[in-house]
Design a protein around this motif. Structure first.
Motif, PDB file in Angstrom:
ATOM      1  N   LYS A  66       0.816  -1.218   0.000  1.00 57.87           N
ATOM      2  CA  LYS A  66       0.000   0.000   0.000  1.00 57.87           C
ATOM      3  C   LYS A  66       0.850   1.267   0.000  1.00 57.87           C
ATOM      4  N   ASN A  67       2.158   1.097   0.013  1.00 55.71           N
ATOM      5  CA  ASN A  67       3.106   2.217   0.040  1.00 55.71           C
ATOM      6  C   ASN A  67       3.009   3.034   1.322  1.00 55.71           C
ATOM      7  N   LEU A  68       2.606   2.390   2.403  1.00 61.21           N
ATOM      8  CA  LEU A  68       2.723   3.001   3.724  1.00 61.21           C
ATOM      9  C   LEU A  68       4.149   2.780   4.210  1.00 61.21           C
ATOM     10  N   ASN A  69       4.597   3.594   5.156  1.00 54.78           N
ATOM     11  CA  ASN A  69       6.019   3.514   5.508  1.00 54.78           C
ATOM     12  C   ASN A  69       6.318   3.514   7.004  1.00 54.78           C
ATOM     13  N   THR A  70       5.285   3.561   7.837  1.00 50.79           N
ATOM     14  CA  THR A  70       5.504   3.595   9.283  1.00 50.79           C
ATOM     15  C   THR A  70       4.434   2.753   9.967  1.00 50.79           C
ATOM     16  N   ILE A  71       4.874   1.960  10.938  1.00 48.38           N
ATOM     17  CA  ILE A  71       3.956   1.109  11.697  1.00 48.38           C
ATOM     18  C   ILE A  71       4.024   1.501  13.166  1.00 48.38           C
ATOM     19  N   TYR A  72       2.861   1.720  13.774  1.00 50.02           N
ATOM     20  CA  TYR A  72       2.749   1.840  15.223  1.00 50.02           C
ATOM     21  C   TYR A  72       2.244   0.481  15.719  1.00 50.02           C
ATOM     22  N   PHE A  73       3.172  -0.288  16.272  1.00 46.62           N
ATOM     23  CA  PHE A  73       2.902  -1.679  16.648  1.00 46.62           C
ATOM     24  C   PHE A  73       2.648  -1.748  18.152  1.00 46.62           C
ATOM     25  N   GLN A  74       1.452  -2.153  18.539  1.00 47.27           N
ATOM     26  CA  GLN A  74       1.060  -2.123  19.947  1.00 47.27           C
ATOM     27  C   GLN A  74       1.756  -3.233  20.726  1.00 47.27           C
ATOM     28  N   VAL A  75       2.538  -2.821  21.733  1.00 47.93           N
ATOM     29  CA  VAL A  75       3.326  -3.780  22.508  1.00 47.93           C
ATOM     30  C   VAL A  75       2.972  -3.778  23.991  1.00 47.93           C
ATOM     31  N   GLY A 116      11.986  -1.959   4.708  1.00 46.16           N
ATOM     32  CA  GLY A 116      12.265  -0.531   4.697  1.00 46.16           C
ATOM     33  C   GLY A 116      11.195   0.290   5.381  1.00 46.16           C
ATOM     34  N   ILE A 117      10.509  -0.306   6.345  1.00 44.25           N
ATOM     35  CA  ILE A 117       9.415   0.357   7.051  1.00 44.25           C
ATOM     36  C   ILE A 117       9.860   0.697   8.470  1.00 44.25           C
ATOM     37  N   GLU A 118       9.561   1.904   8.910  1.00 46.30           N
ATOM     38  CA  GLU A 118       9.821   2.269  10.306  1.00 46.30           C
ATOM     39  C   GLU A 118       8.823   1.562  11.207  1.00 46.30           C
ATOM     40  N   ILE A 119       9.273   1.221  12.411  1.00 40.49           N
ATOM     41  CA  ILE A 119       8.373   0.611  13.392  1.00 40.49           C
ATOM     42  C   ILE A 119       8.549   1.300  14.737  1.00 40.49           C
ATOM     43  N   HIS A 120       7.442   1.757  15.288  1.00 40.04           N
ATOM     44  CA  HIS A 120       7.425   2.419  16.585  1.00 40.04           C
ATOM     45  C   HIS A 120       6.667   1.536  17.568  1.00 40.04           C
ATOM     46  N   VAL A 188      13.958  -0.253  18.004  1.00 33.05           N
ATOM     47  CA  VAL A 188      12.760   0.419  17.506  1.00 33.05           C
ATOM     48  C   VAL A 188      13.144   1.788  16.950  1.00 33.05           C
ATOM     49  N   ASP A 189      12.353   2.269  16.007  1.00 34.34           N
ATOM     50  CA  ASP A 189      12.589   3.597  15.450  1.00 34.34           C
ATOM     51  C   ASP A 189      11.946   4.686  16.287  1.00 34.34           C
ATOM     52  N   GLY A 190      10.961   4.299  17.089  1.00 32.62           N
ATOM     53  CA  GLY A 190      10.293   5.297  17.910  1.00 32.62           C
ATOM     54  C   GLY A 190       9.475   4.663  19.016  1.00 32.62           C
ATOM     55  N   ILE A 191       9.073   5.508  19.958  1.00 34.16           N
ATOM     56  CA  ILE A 191       8.145   5.136  21.039  1.00 34.16           C
ATOM     57  C   ILE A 191       6.875   5.957  20.843  1.00 34.16           C
ATOM     58  N   HIS A 192       5.748   5.284  20.888  1.00 37.96           N
ATOM     59  CA  HIS A 192       4.462   5.900  20.560  1.00 37.96           C
ATOM     60  C   HIS A 192       3.539   5.771  21.776  1.00 37.96           C
ATOM     61  N   LEU A 193       3.265   6.902  22.425  1.00 36.19           N
ATOM     62  CA  LEU A 193       2.528   6.909  23.692  1.00 36.19           C
ATOM     63  C   LEU A 193       1.037   7.113  23.458  1.00 36.19           C
ATOM     64  N   ASP A 194       0.238   6.173  23.922  1.00 36.09           N
ATOM     65  CA  ASP A 194      -1.220   6.257  23.873  1.00 36.09           C
ATOM     66  C   ASP A 194      -1.750   6.199  25.310  1.00 36.09           C
ATOM     67  N   TYR A 195      -2.970   6.626  25.501  1.00 34.38           N
ATOM     68  CA  TYR A 195      -3.537   6.701  26.856  1.00 34.38           C
ATOM     69  C   TYR A 195      -2.572   7.398  27.808  1.00 34.38           C
ATOM     70  N   ILE A 196      -1.982   8.447  27.319  1.00 37.84           N
ATOM     71  CA  ILE A 196      -1.077   9.247  28.141  1.00 37.84           C
ATOM     72  C   ILE A 196      -1.926  10.392  28.705  1.00 37.84           C
ATOM     73  N   ARG A 197      -2.793  10.021  29.660  1.00 38.18           N
ATOM     74  CA  ARG A 197      -3.800  10.943  30.163  1.00 38.18           C
ATOM     75  C   ARG A 197      -4.436  10.372  31.420  1.00 38.18           C
ATOM     76  N   TYR A 198      -5.273  11.200  32.036  1.00 39.67           N
ATOM     77  CA  TYR A 198      -6.140  10.718  33.106  1.00 39.67           C
ATOM     78  C   TYR A 198      -7.390  10.092  32.492  1.00 39.67           C
ATOM     79  N   PRO A 199      -8.109   9.259  33.269  1.00 33.83           N
ATOM     80  CA  PRO A 199      -9.320   8.644  32.718  1.00 33.83           C
ATOM     81  C   PRO A 199     -10.467   9.630  32.522  1.00 33.83           C
TER      82      PRO A 199
END
Length: 467
Positions: A66-75, A116-120, A188-199
């Motif tokens: 699909k010619n996408l180039n970055t993956i945010y992979f949930q770990v 050749g894909i970045e992975i965070h 990893v190419d990056g760290i991707h922060l989700d739920y970085i908040r209060y509830p």
């Protein structure tokens, strides 16, 4: 003659270095989230290792096609992880027992980089449990069981969720140490922060506020706790690998105003995302702008780009909604017209069978990994185009314990030399360099290292050196 050869060599290195595009700032980010929580995208509902691996390979092949180039992979989700961690239990999704017969994150990194894909590494940060998989929650190694005094139990619409309390200093240390360990152990190419908040707003933290409030209003204190957590994560991961990018994905609306209303990051869950960007705590941000093109998408997107403070703004698009998926091409075009750095699609399964029309030319923003290795460049996609006009550094062995490093730079900078092997990394020297030629003399036996890494600390560049 020797002088002419040296000049020719340096000139050749100069043009070789500049023939590769190192600038992510000038590249369009085409990202996609791969959700592993509740097995939404991966892994499949089986404990067969080969089936799991085959499934992930098929996903990565599809993303490449699909010619996408970055993956945010949930770990990290629901207080479990998909990598080897000394802090938290492994996900039950791999073998049903919380063991890792193989390393999912390492496998994902290898397969992404092959293409050749970045992975965070995507982590649910503050939320540590929600949903009905009670076997996960009831695990005695789960953080809710181990540290009940760290936990906010939040009730909303008859749904209960569990969150680490970012007001507690030990919690911030715990989260940041967990992420630092990940960065140290994985490429990893990056760290991707989700739920970085209060509830939300309605829970009792009066006792902590009385201890740590220090004259702030409660709302500002809560915002500060989240910001302090991000600052600590930034500090720790950059101390290990300065080139690893740190990003966050806040909820879509920063603050309500005319023409834009909904759940607010700033007031409802205490995300002061503009402060994060203004202070340089993040390298990029991916606001979750999950509105249709007819309903606020353009207004919200434009506001994020106009308040980027020079950082990369990547627009999160909610392709799981039919009214959004049908207009996805138009949304991508809009992100380009307003100067966003790119877009991210939530989530993979929503576009599994979708063929993008906007970039059928296959002009992806990633650099060919084979080309990187041949030119001895380490993680070139993390290089900034700013201050990039320097000749390729050279490492010269004079004797067993004497080495010279020659660096040509057009700007002043600070550099760090690190030696690494299979088990550890060690800082050899940190020193300032001036514009022009710099000679660094090292009295150390570098042969004991597998790799010598040169890091430009101010301009966030890194490369491997060979003798």
């Amino acid at each position: 003659m020797m002088l002419i050869k040296k000049i020719f060599l340096l000139t050749s290195l100069f043009f070789l270095f500049h023939s590769i595009n190192f600038s992510q700032k000038n590249q369009e980010i085409r990202a996609v989230w791969i959700a592993t929580n509740h097995r939404l995208d991966w892994p499949p509902p089986t404990f067969d290792i080969e089936v799991q691996k085959k499934s992930l390979i098929e996903i990565f092949d599809s993303i490449k096609s699909k010619n996408l180039n970055t993956i945010y992979f949930q770990v990290r989700s629901n207080g479990t992880v998909l990598f080897n961690s000394s802090f938290e239990p492994c996900s039950f999704y791999i073998d049903g027992k919380g063991n890792l017969p193989y390393d999912p994150l390492q496998f994902a990194i290898q397969e992404a980089h092959k293409r050749g894909i970045e992975i965070h590494a995507w982590l649910n940060v503050v939320q540590v449990f929600a949903g009905g998989e009670l076997d996960i929650l009831n695990n005695p190694d789960h953080i809710v069981k181990r540290k009940p005094d760290w936990i906010i139990e939040y009730q909303e619409n008859e749904m209960k969720s569990y969150w680490l309390n970012p007001a507690i200093p030990e919690v911030r240390e715990y989260i940041s140490d967990l992420i630092k360990e990940l960065v140290k152990n994985y490429n990893v190419d990056g760290i991707h922060l989700d739920y970085i908040r209060y509830p939300g707003r309605n829970f009792n933290d009066d006792s902590l506020f009385n201890i740590y409030g220090k004259g702030l209003s409660k709302d500002n204190w809560r915002r500060k706790n989240i910001t302090d957590l991000i600052e600590l994560i930034n500090k720790k991961i950059k101390s290990v690998k300065p080139y690893v990018k740190l990003g966050a994905t806040p909820i879509g609306i920063y603050k309500n105003h005319s023409g834009m209303s909904g759940w607010e990051g700033y007031n409802d869950v205490y995300q002061d995302a503009r402060e994060w960007l203004k202070r340089g705590l993040l390298d990029y941000i991916v606001p979750q702008v999950y509105w249709s093109i007819e309903n606020n998408f353009e207004v919200i997107t434009r506001e994020w780009v106009n308040n980027s403070f020079g950082k990369n703004v990547i627009i999160g698009i909610g392709a799981f909604k039919d009214d959004i998926k049908s207009k996805i091409e138009k949304m991508i075009e809009y992100t380009r017209t307003i100067g966003a750095q790119g877009f991210a699609i939530f989530r993979y399964s929503s576009i599994k069978d979708y063929k993008f029309q906007n970039f059928l030319d296959n002009k992806t923003s990633t650099v060919n990994r084979k080309e990187q290795d041949e030119n001895e460049i380490f993680e070139p996609v993390n290089f900034s185009l700013m201050n990039s006009n320097f000749l390729k550094p050279v490492l010269i062995k004079k004797s067993k314990d004497n080495f010279d490093v020659i660096i040509f730079s057009e700007t002043e900078d600070e550099v760090m030399l690190k030696g690494s092997n299979d088990t550890d990394e060690e800082i050899i020297i940190t020193t300032k360099i001036k514009s022009g030629k710099n000679l660094i003399e090292l009295k150390s036996d570098l042969s004991r290292y597998k790799e010598i890494l040169l890091i430009f600390l101010s301009s966030n560049k890194m490369m491997k050196l060979k003798m």
